[in-house]
Structure formats: structure tokens, C-alpha cells
Design an enzyme around this catalytic site. Structure first.
Site, PDB file in Angstrom:
ATOM      1  N   LYS A  36     -56.408  22.641 -22.346  1.00 17.29           N
ATOM      2  CA  LYS A  36     -56.547  22.777 -20.935  1.00 17.29           C
ATOM      3  C   LYS A  36     -55.046  23.817 -20.344  1.00 17.29           C
ATOM      4  O   LYS A  36     -54.467  23.286 -20.950  1.00 17.29           O
ATOM      5  CB  LYS A  36     -55.842  21.015 -20.866  1.00 17.29           C
ATOM      6  CG  LYS A  36     -55.787  20.326 -19.202  1.00 17.29           C
ATOM      7  CD  LYS A  36     -55.888  18.893 -18.420  1.00 17.29           C
ATOM      8  CE  LYS A  36     -55.425  18.467 -17.004  1.00 17.29           C
ATOM      9  NZ  LYS A  36     -55.623  17.433 -17.687  1.00 17.29           N
ATOM     10  N   GLY A  77     -59.681  18.876 -10.234  1.00 21.82           N
ATOM     11  CA  GLY A  77     -58.715  19.036  -9.450  1.00 21.82           C
ATOM     12  C   GLY A  77     -59.147  19.194  -7.970  1.00 21.82           C
ATOM     13  O   GLY A  77     -60.539  19.835  -7.734  1.00 21.82           O
ATOM     14  N   ILE A  91     -44.729  12.294 -13.618  1.00 16.14           N
ATOM     15  CA  ILE A  91     -44.869  11.390 -15.073  1.00 16.14           C
ATOM     16  C   ILE A  91     -44.138  11.542 -15.989  1.00 16.14           C
ATOM     17  O   ILE A  91     -42.517  10.591 -16.425  1.00 16.14           O
ATOM     18  CB  ILE A  91     -45.824  10.575 -15.652  1.00 16.14           C
ATOM     19  CG1 ILE A  91     -46.946  10.696 -13.937  1.00 16.14           C
ATOM     20  CG2 ILE A  91     -45.577   9.124 -15.691  1.00 16.14           C
ATOM     21  CD1 ILE A  91     -46.416   9.643 -13.378  1.00 16.14           C
ATOM     22  N   CYS A 128     -48.476  21.027 -19.466  1.00 21.54           N
ATOM     23  CA  CYS A 128     -47.952  20.218 -18.209  1.00 21.54           C
ATOM     24  C   CYS A 128     -46.949  20.743 -17.498  1.00 21.54           C
ATOM     25  O   CYS A 128     -46.097  20.548 -18.182  1.00 21.54           O
ATOM     26  CB  CYS A 128     -47.759  19.246 -18.981  1.00 21.54           C
ATOM     27  SG  CYS A 128     -46.834  17.235 -18.854  1.00 21.54           S
TER      28      CYS A 128
HETATM   29  C1  LIG Z   1     -50.589  10.690 -12.221  1.00 21.58           C
HETATM   30  C2  LIG Z   1     -50.812  11.488 -12.889  1.00 21.58           C
HETATM   31  C3  LIG Z   1     -50.231  12.304 -14.656  1.00 21.58           C
HETATM   32  C4  LIG Z   1     -51.211  12.856 -14.971  1.00 21.58           C
HETATM   33  N1  LIG Z   1     -50.847  12.953 -16.690  1.00 21.58           N
HETATM   34  C5  LIG Z   1     -51.158  14.266 -16.672  1.00 21.58           C
HETATM   35  C6  LIG Z   1     -51.459  14.005 -18.569  1.00 21.58           C
HETATM   36  O1  LIG Z   1     -50.924  13.317 -19.639  1.00 21.58           O
HETATM   37  N2  LIG Z   1     -52.257  15.148 -19.588  1.00 21.58           N
HETATM   38  C7  LIG Z   1     -52.421  16.047 -19.176  1.00 21.58           C
HETATM   39  O2  LIG Z   1     -52.779  17.068 -19.420  1.00 21.58           O
HETATM   40  N3  LIG Z   1     -52.553  15.951 -17.144  1.00 21.58           N
HETATM   41  C8  LIG Z   1     -52.328  15.217 -16.847  1.00 21.58           C
HETATM   42  N4  LIG Z   1     -52.635  14.646 -14.886  1.00 21.58           N
HETATM   43  C9  LIG Z   1     -53.516  16.464 -14.988  1.00 21.58           C
HETATM   44  C10 LIG Z   1     -54.869  15.161 -14.131  1.00 21.58           C
HETATM   45  O3  LIG Z   1     -55.278  15.630 -15.458  1.00 21.58           O
HETATM   46  C11 LIG Z   1     -55.095  16.333 -13.681  1.00 21.58           C
HETATM   47  O4  LIG Z   1     -56.153  17.564 -14.465  1.00 21.58           O
HETATM   48  C12 LIG Z   1     -54.608  17.146 -12.399  1.00 21.58           C
HETATM   49  O5  LIG Z   1     -54.520  15.735 -12.241  1.00 21.58           O
HETATM   50  C13 LIG Z   1     -56.428  17.594 -11.599  1.00 21.58           C
HETATM   51  O6  LIG Z   1     -57.370  16.391 -11.233  1.00 21.58           O
HETATM   52  P1  LIG Z   1     -57.605  15.595  -9.588  1.00 21.58           P
HETATM   53  O7  LIG Z   1     -57.364  16.084  -9.332  1.00 21.58           O
HETATM   54  O8  LIG Z   1     -58.650  14.715  -9.672  1.00 21.58           O
HETATM   55  O9  LIG Z   1     -56.461  14.516 -10.345  1.00 21.58           O
HETATM   56  C14 LIG Z   1     -52.052  13.991 -15.126  1.00 21.58           C
HETATM   57  C15 LIG Z   1     -52.496  13.681 -13.246  1.00 21.58           C
HETATM   58  C16 LIG Z   1     -51.683  12.677 -13.035  1.00 21.58           C
HETATM   59  C17 LIG Z   1     -52.440  12.408 -10.833  1.00 21.58           C
END
Ligand SMILES: Cc1cc2nc3c(=O)[nH]c(=O)nc-3n(C[C@H](O)[C@H](O)[C@H](O)COP(=O)(O)O)c2cc1C
Length: 341
Positions: free
Chosen positions: A198, A279, A105, A163
Site C-alpha cells: 500500500k 481514495g 486512529i 500509515c
Molecule cells: C478511520 C480510518 C482508518 C484507517 N485505517 C487504516 C489501516 O489500519 N491501514 C491502512 O492501510 N489504511 C487505513 N486507512 C486508509 C484506508 O484504508 C484508505 O486507504 C483511505 O481511507 C482512502 O480511501 P477512502 O477515501 O475510500 O476512505 C484508514 C482510513 C480511515 C478513514
């Protein structure tokens, strides 16, 4: 896959003529089981579930969906916020992969002034805890964004040094323990709110990074952010993602995330620093694995995209497990991994 069970309590009747989602869904009005409540960095969480940054907008994203309520989450982390507004990366920004998704993004967000001045006043802080997600390209930017959130009603601040989707900052800080510690120490100086760091999985030794962030003043750790990946369109022979690389999330990364939580817990436990494990969590069993590995709270992100009601299922499944195993609270289960087979 789901460990959801039918409600064991009598189902209250929906109030006739009332069209709110909660009135239509009797379980929504009930809220999480009281065994799920606990304190995280001094904050009252009604559930161990944390809705993850980037997957839930600025706290309003799913509130119009029947059966969804912010009250099912212990906390909600807002989208990554930078000092100035950002338009993000060129398309494509997301791509579905086997058992996961790639995203780049590029931290699209309306900037700190807008988030603090316009969005926070609209949030209902009775529903859940709200956590800001702070991003930046320089240490100074992290500090300034943290300072502004410190002067806002936000409950806690998560520093996103991991990020993978921006050219400067982000993972450039998170992959180097010395730089991670510098960011944390600098932000620590400007806020007394709970500070959660994070961590990136895209580094050699996450333990060393966790240790440095704790020494620098982090009150909690989020483990993990997305894993770097890419996809190629064989017809055009071009990368699918506009940014070439993206962050992989969803069930595909769960075993990686679980190991990182287990490793970070070794370092965090002596300091009583709690972890938000995340995750690929999509079920109560996934969440329980993370808790047993050492997570005090469990993050849900990608799963929300295909099942916004996942929180209720996970809450119910954890509460059932606690009952079946004679445990009174989630905290009793944290880090109870037994050695060997
Ligand atoms: C579309 C999208 C946008 C994300 N944007 C951020 C963000 O702005 N800041 C951040 O710290 N993590 C961001 N993440 C990471 C998530 O917060 C999370 O740490 C990661 O997706 C792992 O968890 P999940 O497998 O349950 O999605 C984003 C993840 C996705 C899929």
C-alpha cells in the site's frame, strides 16, 4: 450522484419467517453480476470492489446492517495489525472536513495472535476474500506479522508502509523507496501468499516507489493511503486531532488518488502488477474513472461510513456501464484511458 437503477430481474419473494438481512433484501441474495468477477493476484474476486482497511473492522462491522453483505465485495481488507496489541492515539481521532474526513486512529488493534487465533476462525471465507493489513515499527515486526499471517487461512497480505498516523514505521518506510523495498523484500521471503503493497501519496515520486516495490517482489499495489492533513480549533488554538496530524480520506482526495493510480499504472502495467485504486470513491462513476486510469480493483472506505449499501450501487453501476459499452468483463476496461482530450 447515484447511478443505481431499479433491479431488472424479477424480485424473489422474501422467505416468510426468515429474518436475515439477505431474506429481507431481495437484491442481496443475488450477489454481484457475473461480468464483475475476475482474478486478482490469482484470487477469485466476485466484484472489483475491495472494502478498505480501517473502514470495515475485522470483516464483521457491517454484517448486521440490512441490505449489506460481504458477498458484494471482491475482498475485504482487515484493520491494520501489529505484532502486539495497540491502544491507538489520544482523542480526537476523527474529524469531518469539507468532502472528507481526517483520522488518526493510530493503528488500534488487538495484536496478531488475537487476529489469527480468534478472529480469522470466525470469518466465513465462502463470502469473500479476506486480506490482512500488516503494520509495524521495524522491518522485523513487519516480517514477523507477515510470517504469522502466512501460516493462517488469510487469502492475501497487504503491507501498510503508508500509515501517516504512527510515530515510528508506517509512512516512515513508505515515503522512501529504498526503505519500502527493504520491507517488501523482507516480507516476500516469509510468504508465498499474494503480497500487496500500500503506497503513500505523501512522497515526491510514487512511480519510483512503485517500481522498487515491484522489483522487491510485490504482487499487487494499493494506491493510495490517506493524504496528510490537519485541522485547528480557532477558539482553543489547538489542533483538533489529538495526534496533531491525520490522514485525509473521502471525496476530497479523489483527484489526487486518480492521478497517482494513473502514474503507478505506467510502471505496473509492463509487469502485469494489478492495482487496487482507492481514495474518495463513492459512486460507480468514481470507480469507473479509477478502472480506466489503470486500477484492476477499486477500494471503498470512507463512503461506507455514511452509506453501508454503497457496494451494491457501485456494482450495479459498473455492470450497467459494461453492458452499455459492449464490454464483457471489467478487465477489458482497465487502463483504457485515451490520450489527450
Ligand atoms: C478511520 C480510518 C482508518 C484507517 N485505517 C487504516 C489501516 O489500519 N491501514 C491502512 O492501510 N489504511 C487505513 N486507512 C486508509 C484506508 O484504508 C484508505 O486507504 C483511505 O481511507 C482512502 O480511501 P477512502 O477515501 O475510500 O476512505 C484508514 C482510513 C480511515 C478513514
Amino acid at each position: 450522484m447515484s447511478s443505481a437503477k431499479p433491479p431488472t430481474e424479477p424480485v424473489p419473494r422474501a422467505i416468510s419467517g426468515h429474518d436475515s438481512a439477505n431474506a429481507l433484501d431481495p437484491c442481496a441474495a443475488r450477489g454481484p453480476d457475473s461480468s464483475l468477477s475476475f482474478k486478482f493476484c490469482g484470487l477469485d474476486f466476485a466484484s472489483p470492489i475491495v472494502l478498505l482497511s480501517g473502514c470495515v473492522g475485522f470483516g464483521e462491522e457491517y454484517t448486521r446492517i440490512e441490505g449489506f453483505t460481504n458477498r458484494d465485495a471482491g475482498a475485504i481488507v482487515l484493520k491494520g495489525t501489529t505484532l502486539e496489541p495497540r491502544l491507538g492515539n489520544p482523542p480526537h481521532r476523527v474529524y469531518e472536513t469539507p468532502a472528507g474526513m481526517l483520522n488518526a486512529i493510530g493503528l488500534q488493534n488487538p495484536g496478531t495472535d488475537h487476529v489469527v487465533g480468534r478472529i480469522l476462525p470466525e470469518l466465513d471465507f465462502d463470502e469473500t476474500r479476506f486480506i490482512a493489513n500488516v503494520s509495524g515499527s521495524t522491518v522485523e515486526e513487519y516480517v514477523e506479522v507477515t510470517r504469522r499471517f502466512d501460516q493462517s487461512p488469510i487469502d492475501a497480505i497487504e503491507i501498510n508502509i503508508s500509515c501517516p498516523n504512527v510515530k515510528e514505521g508506517g509512512v516512515a518506510f513508505g515515503n522512501y523507496p529504498e526503505m519500502s523495498a527493504q520491507v517488501v523484500a523482507a516480507c516476500r521471503r516469509v510468504t508465498r501468499k499474494p503480497l500487496i503493497t500500500k503506497l503513500s501519496p505523501n512522497q515526491t515520486d510514487i512511480r519510483e516507489n512503485a517500481r522498487r516495490c515491484i522489483e522487491a517482489g510485490s504482487d499487487g499495489l494499493s494506491v493510495i493511503n490517506t493524504v496528510m492533513g490537519m485541522a485547528i480549533d480557532v477558539h482553543s488554538r489547538r489542533p483538533v486531532i489529538g495526534n496533531v496530524q491525520g490522514g485525509l480520506s473521502g471525496p476530497a482526495i479523489k483527484p489526487i488518488a486518480l492521478l497517482k493510480v494513473h502514474q503507478v499504472y505506467e510502471v505496473a502495467r509492463p509487469h502485469r502488477i494489478p492495482i487496487i485504486g482507492q481514495g474518495g470513491i463513492t459512486t460507480a462513476t468514481d470507480a469507473l474513472e479509477f478502472i480506466i486510469a489503470g486500477a484492476s480493483a477499486v477500494g471503498i472506505g470512507t463512503a461506507l461510513f455514511y452509506d453501508p449499501r454503497v457496494c451494491k450501487r457501485v456494482n450495479d453501476g459498473i455492470a450497467d456501464y459494461l453492458r452499455e459499452n459492449g464490454l464483457n468483463t471489467v478487465s477489458e476496461l482497465v487502463g483504457t484511458l485515451r490520450a489527450g482530450k
